[in-house]
Design a protein around this motif. Structure first.
Motif, PDB file in Angstrom:
ATOM      1  N   GLU A  88       0.868  -1.176   0.000  1.00  0.00           N
ATOM      2  CA  GLU A  88       0.000   0.000   0.000  1.00  0.00           C
ATOM      3  C   GLU A  88       0.904   1.224   0.000  1.00  0.00           C
ATOM      4  O   GLU A  88       1.798   1.333   0.840  1.00  0.00           O
ATOM      5  N   VAL A  90       1.124   5.209   0.396  1.00  0.00           N
ATOM      6  CA  VAL A  90       0.357   6.312   0.987  1.00  0.00           C
ATOM      7  C   VAL A  90       1.072   7.627   0.720  1.00  0.00           C
ATOM      8  O   VAL A  90       2.301   7.712   0.852  1.00  0.00           O
ATOM      9  N   ARG A  92       0.902  11.652   1.955  1.00  0.00           N
ATOM     10  CA  ARG A  92       0.313  12.510   2.995  1.00  0.00           C
ATOM     11  C   ARG A  92       0.612  13.980   2.729  1.00  0.00           C
ATOM     12  O   ARG A  92       1.774  14.359   2.587  1.00  0.00           O
ATOM     13  N   THR A  96      -2.211  13.120   9.910  1.00  0.00           N
ATOM     14  CA  THR A  96      -3.266  12.523  10.732  1.00  0.00           C
ATOM     15  C   THR A  96      -3.102  11.012  10.604  1.00  0.00           C
ATOM     16  O   THR A  96      -2.281  10.537   9.824  1.00  0.00           O
ATOM     17  N   GLY A  97      -3.846  10.253  11.375  1.00  0.00           N
ATOM     18  CA  GLY A  97      -3.804   8.791  11.235  1.00  0.00           C
ATOM     19  C   GLY A  97      -2.530   8.189  11.796  1.00  0.00           C
ATOM     20  O   GLY A  97      -1.985   8.669  12.793  1.00  0.00           O
ATOM     21  N   SER A  98      -2.017   7.151  11.132  1.00  0.00           N
ATOM     22  CA  SER A  98      -0.948   6.346  11.736  1.00  0.00           C
ATOM     23  C   SER A  98       0.352   7.129  11.929  1.00  0.00           C
ATOM     24  O   SER A  98       1.119   6.849  12.847  1.00  0.00           O
ATOM     25  N   ASP A 127       0.132  -4.423   8.691  1.00  0.00           N
ATOM     26  CA  ASP A 127       0.668  -3.638   7.565  1.00  0.00           C
ATOM     27  C   ASP A 127       1.927  -2.832   7.925  1.00  0.00           C
ATOM     28  O   ASP A 127       1.902  -1.592   7.954  1.00  0.00           O
ATOM     29  N   ASP A 173      -4.775  12.798   2.874  1.00  0.00           N
ATOM     30  CA  ASP A 173      -3.882  11.717   2.432  1.00  0.00           C
ATOM     31  C   ASP A 173      -4.663  10.732   1.584  1.00  0.00           C
ATOM     32  O   ASP A 173      -5.897  10.807   1.511  1.00  0.00           O
ATOM     33  N   LYS A 175      -4.277   6.467  -0.357  1.00  0.00           N
ATOM     34  CA  LYS A 175      -3.510   5.224  -0.546  1.00  0.00           C
ATOM     35  C   LYS A 175      -3.791   4.666  -1.933  1.00  0.00           C
ATOM     36  O   LYS A 175      -4.944   4.643  -2.371  1.00  0.00           O
ATOM     37  N   ASP A 194     -12.842   5.109   1.318  1.00  0.00           N
ATOM     38  CA  ASP A 194     -12.196   4.101   2.164  1.00  0.00           C
ATOM     39  C   ASP A 194     -10.683   4.270   2.137  1.00  0.00           C
ATOM     40  O   ASP A 194      -9.981   3.778   3.025  1.00  0.00           O
ATOM     41  N   SER A 195     -10.168   4.908   1.079  1.00  0.00           N
ATOM     42  CA  SER A 195      -8.713   4.923   0.872  1.00  0.00           C
ATOM     43  C   SER A 195      -8.140   6.331   0.827  1.00  0.00           C
ATOM     44  O   SER A 195      -6.972   6.513   0.497  1.00  0.00           O
ATOM     45  N   MET A 196      -8.967   7.343   1.134  1.00  0.00           N
ATOM     46  CA  MET A 196      -8.445   8.711   1.184  1.00  0.00           C
ATOM     47  C   MET A 196      -9.084   9.457   2.347  1.00  0.00           C
ATOM     48  O   MET A 196     -10.164   9.086   2.799  1.00  0.00           O
ATOM     49  N   ARG A 197      -8.381  10.465   2.829  1.00  0.00           N
ATOM     50  CA  ARG A 197      -8.964  11.281   3.903  1.00  0.00           C
ATOM     51  C   ARG A 197      -9.305  12.671   3.351  1.00  0.00           C
ATOM     52  O   ARG A 197      -8.420  13.362   2.823  1.00  0.00           O
ATOM     53  N   ARG A 212     -14.254   4.641  11.469  1.00  0.00           N
ATOM     54  CA  ARG A 212     -13.187   4.266  12.412  1.00  0.00           C
ATOM     55  C   ARG A 212     -13.439   4.888  13.786  1.00  0.00           C
ATOM     56  O   ARG A 212     -13.133   4.296  14.814  1.00  0.00           O
TER      57      ARG A 212
HETATM   58  O1  C5P Z   1      -3.831   4.714   8.720  1.00  0.00           O
HETATM   59  P1  C5P Z   1      -2.943   5.609   7.900  1.00  0.00           P
HETATM   60  O2  C5P Z   1      -2.847   6.997   8.464  1.00  0.00           O
HETATM   61  O3  C5P Z   1      -1.603   5.010   7.610  1.00  0.00           O
HETATM   62  O4  C5P Z   1      -3.692   5.751   6.483  1.00  0.00           O
HETATM   63  C1  C5P Z   1      -3.206   6.578   5.447  1.00  0.00           C
HETATM   64  C2  C5P Z   1      -4.199   6.570   4.277  1.00  0.00           C
HETATM   65  O5  C5P Z   1      -4.246   5.268   3.710  1.00  0.00           O
HETATM   66  C3  C5P Z   1      -5.639   6.900   4.680  1.00  0.00           C
HETATM   67  O6  C5P Z   1      -6.240   7.651   3.642  1.00  0.00           O
HETATM   68  C4  C5P Z   1      -6.298   5.550   4.810  1.00  0.00           C
HETATM   69  O7  C5P Z   1      -7.668   5.598   4.541  1.00  0.00           O
HETATM   70  C5  C5P Z   1      -5.561   4.742   3.759  1.00  0.00           C
HETATM   71  N1  C5P Z   1      -5.440   3.326   4.115  1.00  0.00           N
HETATM   72  C6  C5P Z   1      -6.073   2.366   3.337  1.00  0.00           C
HETATM   73  N2  C5P Z   1      -5.965   1.028   3.661  1.00  0.00           N
HETATM   74  C7  C5P Z   1      -5.223   0.642   4.718  1.00  0.00           C
HETATM   75  C8  C5P Z   1      -4.559   1.597   5.521  1.00  0.00           C
HETATM   76  C9  C5P Z   1      -4.696   2.938   5.186  1.00  0.00           C
HETATM   77  O8  C5P Z   1      -6.732   2.713   2.356  1.00  0.00           O
HETATM   78  N3  C5P Z   1      -5.119  -0.659   4.994  1.00  0.00           N
END
Ligand code: C5P
Length: 233
Positions: A88, A90, A92, A96-98, A127, A173, A175, A194-197, A212
């Motif tokens: 994956e 990412v 940023r 925020t997040g991880s 991950d 951010d 992914k 699901d994959s972007m903020r 979440r």
């Molecule tokens: O959790 P984290 O801050 O690392 O996530 C970064 C970006 O990747 C966020 O937009 C989150 O939605 C996305 N992501 C994802 N699938 C994952 C982990 C994170 O789409 N398994």
């Protein structure tokens, strides 16, 4: 669907289509925390398929190659058959997040230039973060390929960030996942909430962070619907 299933993930099913293409069917499942939290959100598959199709078309119009070919039905995409890399990637723009848990970085810090990170797709190991050495040793990709992917991430960010900014919203951010097509690296998987903020200037959350953080499914669905309407009108 009377076709052969190739594989099934947490939110999508891959079916056989023809020699060079597969079908990607978006399910209504919504998951978080490496699949530990899980629900069914009615119509979510349609919303994510439509959002992803919209962004794939936007990238293609801007000269960035994706696996997108067309739609078979409202939740099923026809995509090029790629050999997916289990990583994956990412990018940023705002912290925020991880990353704010892993490093001494505060929520809301702006990254100029943006930060790109690679993670192994491995739920059991949560991950883990990868560097070029790990990826070469694990035969995931060469350093040169990783650098090419970083370049594609930056170009994709330019397109997505500006488009979303013109809609009055902020891309914190996102992914992406990549696959091989011959000797090319092509964007696969999905580009959805699901994959972007996505936040608005008042920090209102539009994306899967709502789920979440424990908001009810009605609120999450309304937000996914509102975002799709906003980007497509
Ligand atoms: O959790 P984290 O801050 O690392 O996530 C970064 C970006 O990747 C966020 O937009 C989150 O939605 C996305 N992501 C994802 N699938 C994952 C982990 C994170 O789409 N398994």
């Amino acid at each position: 669907m009377e076709v052969n299933k190739i594989s099934e993930g947490k939110t999508k099913i891959v079916y056989d289509f023809d020699k060079d293409h597969v079908l990607l069917r978006f399910k209504d499942d919504i998951t978080a925390g490496d699949g530990q939290k899980r629900d069914v959100m009615e119509s979510k598959g349609v919303l994510n398929a439509q959002t992803s199709a919209f962004f794939f078309r936007l990238l293609e119009r801007n000269g960035i190659e994706t696996h997108y070919v067309g739609m078979k039905d409202e939740r099923t995409m026809i995509v090029k058959k790629l050999k997916m890399i289990p990583v994956e990637v990412v990018l940023r723009n705002i912290a925020t997040g991880s990353i704010v848990k892993r490093l001494p970085i505060k929520e809301g810090e702006v990254f100029e230039p943006p930060i790109v990170e690679f993670f192994l797709k491995d739920d059991l190991r949560h991950d883990p973060l990868l560097n070029y050495y790990h990826m070469e040793h694990l035969k995931l990709m060469s350093r040169k390929e990783a650098q090419y992917i970083e370049d594609i991430m930056m170009k994709t960010n330019d397109v997505l960030f500006n488009f979303i900014k013109n809609k009055g919203l902020i891309l914190y951010d996102f992914k992406l996942e990549f696959g091989r097509l011959g000797d090319k690296l092509v964007i696969g998987d999905e580009i959805s909430l699901d994959s972007m903020r996505i936040r608005d200037p008042n920090s209102r959350i539009y994306d899967k962070d709502l789920y979440r953080k424990g908001y009810d499914l009605k609120t999450v669905k309304a937000s996914y619907e509102e975002f799709l309407k906003r980007i497509t009108s």
